[in-house]
Design an enzyme around this catalytic site. Sequence first.
Site, PDB file in Angstrom:
ATOM      1  N   GLU A  35       1.117  -1.172   0.044  1.00 18.31           N
ATOM      2  CA  GLU A  35       0.015   0.051   0.015  1.00 18.31           C
ATOM      3  C   GLU A  35       0.827   1.135  -0.208  1.00 18.31           C
ATOM      4  OE1 GLU A  35      -3.207   0.117   0.034  1.00 18.31           O
ATOM      5  OE2 GLU A  35      -3.949  -1.859   0.796  1.00 18.31           O
TER       6      GLU A  35
HETATM    7 ZN   LIG Z   1      -6.424  -1.803  -3.403  1.00 18.14          ZN
END
Ligand SMILES: [Zn+2]
Length: 612
Positions: free
Chosen positions: A333
């Site tokens: 992320e």
């Molecule tokens: Zn995602």
Amino acid sequence: MYHLNSSTNQEISLKSIFKESSTFTQEMIEKTLMRNDSNYVLYQDVLLLMRKLSEEFREILIIKEIGKTHENRPIQMIEITLKNSSQNSMLITGAHHSRELSSIQLPLLTALQLCHGYYHKDQETINFLQNHKMLLIPIINVDGFNYISEKFTQFGKYPLKRKNMNSDYENGTECDTSQKYFKYYLTGGLVTEFDDVMSGVDLNRNYDWDFGNGGGSSNDPCNEQYRGPYPFSESETRAIRDLVEQRQNDLKVIYNIHTYGNLLVHPFSHQKNNILAEKFPHHAKIYEEIWDEGPFPKGNERGNAQQVVGYEADGEACDWIFSKYQIICASPELGLQTYLANDFILSNREVVKQIIGQNFKWIKYTMRKIGPQLKLSIVKATKALLSDEINIVLRIDNTGLGDFKLTHEQKFDRRYHIQFETNYLTHIQILNGEATSRYLGADQSQIMTFTPHQDIPSRGFTTVTIQGRLNENYYTKLSKSQKSAELDDQYVTIEYKKYPLLQIEPQTLEIPLNKILKYNTISLSVSEIFNELLPQNSYRAWLSINLVLITICIIAIVGFCLFKMKKTLWEKYLINNQVRLNSQRFLDLKQNLIIQEPYLNDAMSRTDFILV
Ligand SMILES: [Zn+2]
């Protein structure tokens, strides 16, 4: 407006941008990965960029179609290499979730960096391309991203569309777009035209690993985490499945990029308690190495979904890839250690540039890891105390994910025991490896190059033993100029911090990838080892021997002096041949004197002892 087609008559070429600097600049990110009216690129911009990449860099880059989307758009993959045979490969994908716009920028940045490096003949880039393949799928959820791009063009606003465009499972009832939190799915307010924003399948819950069993997915077609009716129900996930299946032997690392957060999410995300380290300790170590050495942006956290985002995710892509093929796979992320980076659509242009720039660093590190990554350590280096024989055991670990293979020519001309002389050693014998040497110049040091005599498989190791004797002229040949001689920068030098007596503590040295790939050998400066280590040890040995001798001398001198003092003292008492003893104790003393101080016997035999 997108910079590459901002000129009406002529498109701007990538090479004209790359020409400006031999390092990849922030301005290049600005020109290739950001629009003037947004900090991101739209679908049509990505298509233009990919076309220009393939036109301008056709000798290293081709674009392949790996499948079609639900709405029949091509899912495109950029393949970059200088060698088209089977190679250690790395795959980076973006936009499993279409609103995660920086996840599209990072794979594109990787393509641009490689082309830029190739354009400037950067040696590390060329070495990488000669031995590896980079596979990049900037957009998996093409339909979702196309939807976002169309709406942005029309309204100047980004709808936060996560899932794909497949509304087949809604049974004719459209997802409610007037729900309470709908406003959240737009940047800049509610617009009624965003009717498809809630429909579709969450592609990152659609893989066949613990599908729908754990948590973090839903069976409601209008839910943000709708997993679909069955595993691989979606054409987008099937395209990834087929690609990984076909290339399972070449693929060493896969990154499925997401935003946002500052996290390295890796298997097993369908579990609360991660069993990765327990069941796959070998692989857990690789994740740890990548994370430790990345470098990832400050504050980055690592673990499965539960550990880093606090919820489980079943049917997740990396869980399936790792479980089925044991290919190292992670779902990072993207983010930074600032709240300014915590959103899908960011308004701060500098922050967006920092996010993709800083996160490219661990991509670059991983590029080194998919091939052989050799680490050299001195296990033991000893010199016999009273002779000039030395013995050095080197260990070469391959901590990379690719095998270290000797070339055909080296195998053909393999010699195991080679003897040669250096300025410093005679009768050198390399066991378990091959060696050559060359002079750096008159009166300078000599380089010994050795090659391990066998392939070193990924995560394996081999040892090389060097035996020899110090040249008798060794000490006289050492001079200041030799010690400070500049070494050819293609060779590795080693720094040692500790010099314990005759025993060198193990030290580890990482050998840069380009050195391995360029020469397929490991090079050591003999002078560095022997100038720096052995003189120190010889000196220490010399010093310690002298310390022992000096100590013995001091003890002897002190002992002799004490003896002399004692003798003088007694002789003073016995000088008159008469000693008056005032108790039984002195009779005992007389007896003891005869036994313990025999040198006084003569004096005592001539002495009368009188008890008083
Ligand atoms: Zn995602």
